[in-house]
Scaffold this active site. Structure first.
Site, PDB file in Angstrom:
ATOM      1  N   GLY A   1      53.512  47.777  36.237  1.00 16.61           N
ATOM      2  CA  GLY A   1      53.865  48.580  37.412  1.00 16.61           C
ATOM      3  C   GLY A   1      54.518  47.719  38.477  1.00 16.61           C
ATOM      4  O   GLY A   1      54.247  47.852  39.664  1.00 16.61           O
TER       5      GLY A   1
ATOM      6  N   ASN B   1      57.548  47.577  39.512  1.00 15.12           N
ATOM      7  CA  ASN B   1      58.764  48.042  40.182  1.00 15.12           C
ATOM      8  C   ASN B   1      58.493  48.681  41.543  1.00 15.12           C
ATOM      9  O   ASN B   1      59.411  49.162  42.183  1.00 15.12           O
ATOM     10  CB  ASN B   1      59.524  49.027  39.287  1.00 15.12           C
TER      11      ASN B   1
ATOM     12  N   TYR C   1      40.209  59.650  39.232  1.00 15.46           N
ATOM     13  CA  TYR C   1      40.696  58.347  39.688  1.00 15.46           C
ATOM     14  C   TYR C   1      39.531  57.368  39.827  1.00 15.46           C
ATOM     15  O   TYR C   1      39.581  56.242  39.335  1.00 15.46           O
ATOM     16  CB  TYR C   1      41.411  58.524  41.028  1.00 15.46           C
TER      17      TYR C   1
HETATM   18  N1  LIG Z   1      47.919  51.854  47.671  1.00 17.35           N
HETATM   19  C1  LIG Z   1      46.617  51.824  47.857  1.00 17.35           C
HETATM   20  O1  LIG Z   1      46.128  52.124  48.940  1.00 17.35           O
HETATM   21  C2  LIG Z   1      45.690  51.394  46.752  1.00 17.35           C
HETATM   22  C3  LIG Z   1      44.327  51.331  47.028  1.00 17.35           C
HETATM   23  C4  LIG Z   1      43.460  50.938  45.996  1.00 17.35           C
HETATM   24  C5  LIG Z   1      43.985  50.634  44.735  1.00 17.35           C
HETATM   25  N2  LIG Z   1      45.321  50.722  44.493  1.00 17.35           N
HETATM   26  C6  LIG Z   1      45.797  50.372  43.161  1.00 17.35           C
HETATM   27  O2  LIG Z   1      46.874  49.467  43.229  1.00 17.35           O
HETATM   28  C7  LIG Z   1      47.668  49.595  42.048  1.00 17.35           C
HETATM   29  C8  LIG Z   1      49.151  49.605  42.428  1.00 17.35           C
HETATM   30  O3  LIG Z   1      49.430  50.793  43.130  1.00 17.35           O
HETATM   31  P1  LIG Z   1      50.485  50.906  44.322  1.00 17.35           P
HETATM   32  O4  LIG Z   1      49.700  51.305  45.507  1.00 17.35           O
HETATM   33  O5  LIG Z   1      51.348  49.731  44.387  1.00 17.35           O
HETATM   34  O6  LIG Z   1      51.272  52.230  43.851  1.00 17.35           O
HETATM   35  P2  LIG Z   1      52.776  52.511  43.383  1.00 17.35           P
HETATM   36  O7  LIG Z   1      53.724  52.006  44.394  1.00 17.35           O
HETATM   37  O8  LIG Z   1      52.804  53.950  43.027  1.00 17.35           O
HETATM   38  O9  LIG Z   1      52.907  51.634  42.070  1.00 17.35           O
HETATM   39  C9  LIG Z   1      52.289  52.014  40.882  1.00 17.35           C
HETATM   40  C10 LIG Z   1      53.068  51.432  39.730  1.00 17.35           C
HETATM   41  O10 LIG Z   1      52.457  51.839  38.501  1.00 17.35           O
HETATM   42  C11 LIG Z   1      53.482  52.319  37.658  1.00 17.35           C
HETATM   43  N3  LIG Z   1      52.999  53.259  36.659  1.00 17.35           N
HETATM   44  C12 LIG Z   1      52.460  54.487  36.855  1.00 17.35           C
HETATM   45  N4  LIG Z   1      52.204  55.085  35.685  1.00 17.35           N
HETATM   46  C13 LIG Z   1      52.584  54.215  34.712  1.00 17.35           C
HETATM   47  C14 LIG Z   1      52.584  54.261  33.294  1.00 17.35           C
HETATM   48  N5  LIG Z   1      52.149  55.328  32.606  1.00 17.35           N
HETATM   49  N6  LIG Z   1      53.041  53.178  32.621  1.00 17.35           N
HETATM   50  C15 LIG Z   1      53.492  52.103  33.282  1.00 17.35           C
HETATM   51  N7  LIG Z   1      53.535  52.007  34.615  1.00 17.35           N
HETATM   52  C16 LIG Z   1      53.081  53.052  35.323  1.00 17.35           C
HETATM   53  C17 LIG Z   1      54.481  52.952  38.589  1.00 17.35           C
HETATM   54  O11 LIG Z   1      55.718  53.134  37.941  1.00 17.35           O
HETATM   55  P3  LIG Z   1      56.792  54.255  38.452  1.00 17.35           P
HETATM   56  O12 LIG Z   1      57.469  53.664  39.646  1.00 17.35           O
HETATM   57  O13 LIG Z   1      57.688  54.426  37.279  1.00 17.35           O
HETATM   58  O14 LIG Z   1      56.001  55.471  38.792  1.00 17.35           O
HETATM   59  C18 LIG Z   1      54.520  51.915  39.691  1.00 17.35           C
HETATM   60  O15 LIG Z   1      55.314  50.833  39.329  1.00 17.35           O
HETATM   61  C19 LIG Z   1      47.193  50.865  41.355  1.00 17.35           C
HETATM   62  O16 LIG Z   1      46.381  50.505  40.261  1.00 17.35           O
HETATM   63  C20 LIG Z   1      46.371  51.550  42.412  1.00 17.35           C
HETATM   64  O17 LIG Z   1      45.369  52.370  41.861  1.00 17.35           O
HETATM   65  C21 LIG Z   1      46.181  51.097  45.479  1.00 17.35           C
END
Ligand SMILES: NC(=O)c1ccc[n+]([C@@H]2O[C@H](COP(=O)([O-])OP(=O)(O)OC[C@H]3O[C@@H](n4cnc5c(N)ncnc54)[C@H](OP(=O)(O)O)[C@@H]3O)[C@@H](O)[C@H]2O)c1
Ligand SMILES: *[C@@H]1O[C@H](CO)[C@@H](O)[C@H](O)[C@H]1NC(C)=O
Ligand SMILES: *[C@@H]1O[C@H](CO)[C@@H](O)[C@H](O)[C@H]1NC(C)=O
Ligand SMILES: *[C@@H]1O[C@H](CO)[C@@H](O)[C@H](O)[C@H]1NC(C)=O
Length: 324
Positions: free
Chosen positions: A42, A44, A199
């Site tokens: 992930g 990107n 989740y």
């Molecule tokens: N943001 C927060 O507040 C927060 C809090 C706690 C935990 N987290 C965790 O942090 C991690 C990163 O999230 P983020 O906040 O950076 O969100 P994000 O910007 O939505 O990034 C998520 C990434 O995962 C990819 N992804 C989703 N489904 C996928 C699949 N089936 N196969 C491969 N890649 C996939 C997305 O690709 P696409 O661009 O193609 O969709 C994107 O690159 C996640 O595990 C999330 O649960 C985030």
């Protein structure tokens, strides 16, 4: 006059203090990663993208595992603008498909002899309920089962490295679910409870795995840790009605600016877990410090049992016995 000035200074100071407080820990490790291969799933978007920049600055060879390789290529170009010497590969990976996870792992195994780091970062949140091609709930498969299978496929390459680290990006949301939810969502995925619970279970599963796997790998060179990035402003909220609606978002903006981390701040704990000289394993980091997950997530017996359940529901993938 002085009243106004001191008022402004105090308000500014408080605002700054609040922002610093919610920005969380910053990783101060100066370790270099030259020549070490690190996979970020992930990569990107959001935290994965910010983490990739940090790792490239420290000399790592990066494998950006993305389901949309075009977006991955854009990130690679951005990284090369800042760090022209960076070595970056884009590989296709869709965690919601076991055949994609298998192809990805085969491809990596044929092109790399060892891997230093695997960051299971990709994830989805509040996704509408959908069943994947492998007949699992999409949140459970993307956030938990996919990384589970991927980690096992890559263990051989991780063990081939002098030192190796696995980092699972979990979430504080793991605290929202109880033991019953964990069992129900995992074993009978038809018993779908709510987008939040789905989740929370996937993130609790990730921490339980961190624990059980760390035990199984205790006499190897591979250390495994989970991290909580905090509350970070990324695309993860795309399905959450209150944040995907521009009007509601605008209303919350003044508060979010103060209390929500930037992706770069959100990447710090994962970065820290990759760089810290503390080689303790099976831990949970929050704000770059060792922290305690929920009581269920700290329970070794549940971790062991949950590992078994996971292997059972993945019997078609792994056969009946784990080979790790
Ligand atoms: N943001 C927060 O507040 C927060 C809090 C706690 C935990 N987290 C965790 O942090 C991690 C990163 O999230 P983020 O906040 O950076 O969100 P994000 O910007 O939505 O990034 C998520 C990434 O995962 C990819 N992804 C989703 N489904 C996928 C699949 N089936 N196969 C491969 N890649 C996939 C997305 O690709 P696409 O661009 O193609 O969709 C994107 O690159 C996640 O595990 C999330 O649960 C985030
Ligand atoms: C691995 O994937 C890359 C990019 O998708 C491709 O160019 C390469 O041929 C693949 N290598 C093998 C051994 O399959
Ligand atoms: C990460 O989570 C996956 C399950 O999603 C598990 O297979 C793996 O053991 C975990 N690794 C660590 C370091 O916790
Ligand atoms: C490493 O972490 C462990 C906790 O798992 C702690 O007891 C120990 O003091 C830490 N070591 C250092 C050098 O910080």
């Amino acid at each position: 006059m002085w009243k106004y000035i001191s008022g402004i200074v105090v308000a500014g100071g408080v605002t700054y203090g609040v922002m610093r407080y919610f920005a969380g820990g910053i990783c101060r490790c100066t370790t270099r990663l030259d020549g070490l291969v690190i996979i970020v799933t992930g990569a990107n978007s959001g935290i994965g993208k910010a983490l990739s920049f940090e790792l490239a600055r420290r000399g790592a060879t990066l494998i950006l595992a993305c389901r949309d390789t075009k977006k991955g290529l854009d990130v690679k170009c951005e990284i090369l603008v800042e760090i022209p010497s960076a070595e970056v590969y884009i590989k296709h990976l869709d965690l919601a498909s076991f055949s994609s996870v298998y192809k990805f792992s085969q491809n990596i195994s044929s092109e790399f002899r060892e891997i230093y780091g695997l960051v299971n970062n990709a994830g989805i949140f509040y996704h509408p309920q959908t069943i994947t091609e492998n007949n699992f709930d999409i949140t459970l498969q993307t956030n938990y089962l996919g990384p589970f299978v991927l980690t096992h496929y890559l263990l051989k390459l991780l063990k081939a490295s002098d030192h190796a680290r696995i980092v699972n990006v979990s979430s504080n949301a793991h605290r929202m679910v109880n033991y019953y939810d964990l069992q129900a969502v995992t074993t009978w995925q038809s018993e779908f409870r709510s987008h939040f619970i789905a989740y929370g279970v996937s993130k609790l599963g990730l921490i339980l795995f961190t624990r059980e796997l760390s035990k199984q790998l205790s006499n190897t060179n591979v250390i495994v840790n989970a991290v909580d990035p905090g509350n970070v402003n990324t695309n993860i909220f795309r399905y959450l009605p209150s944040l995907s609606n521009p009007w509601l978002y605008a209303l919350q903006w003044p508060i979010r600016v103060l209390v929500v981390k930037s992706p770069q701040q959100g990447a710090q704990s994962a970065l820290h877990a990759l760089l810290t000289s503390n080689r303790s394993t099976g831990q949970y980091y929050s704000d770059c410090k060792l922290s305690l997950p929920s009581p269920i997530a700290s329970n070794d017996k549940i971790a062991k049992e949950y590992y078994r359940i996971t292997l059972d529901i993945l019997a078609d993938i792994f056969g009946t016995e784990s080979d790790c």
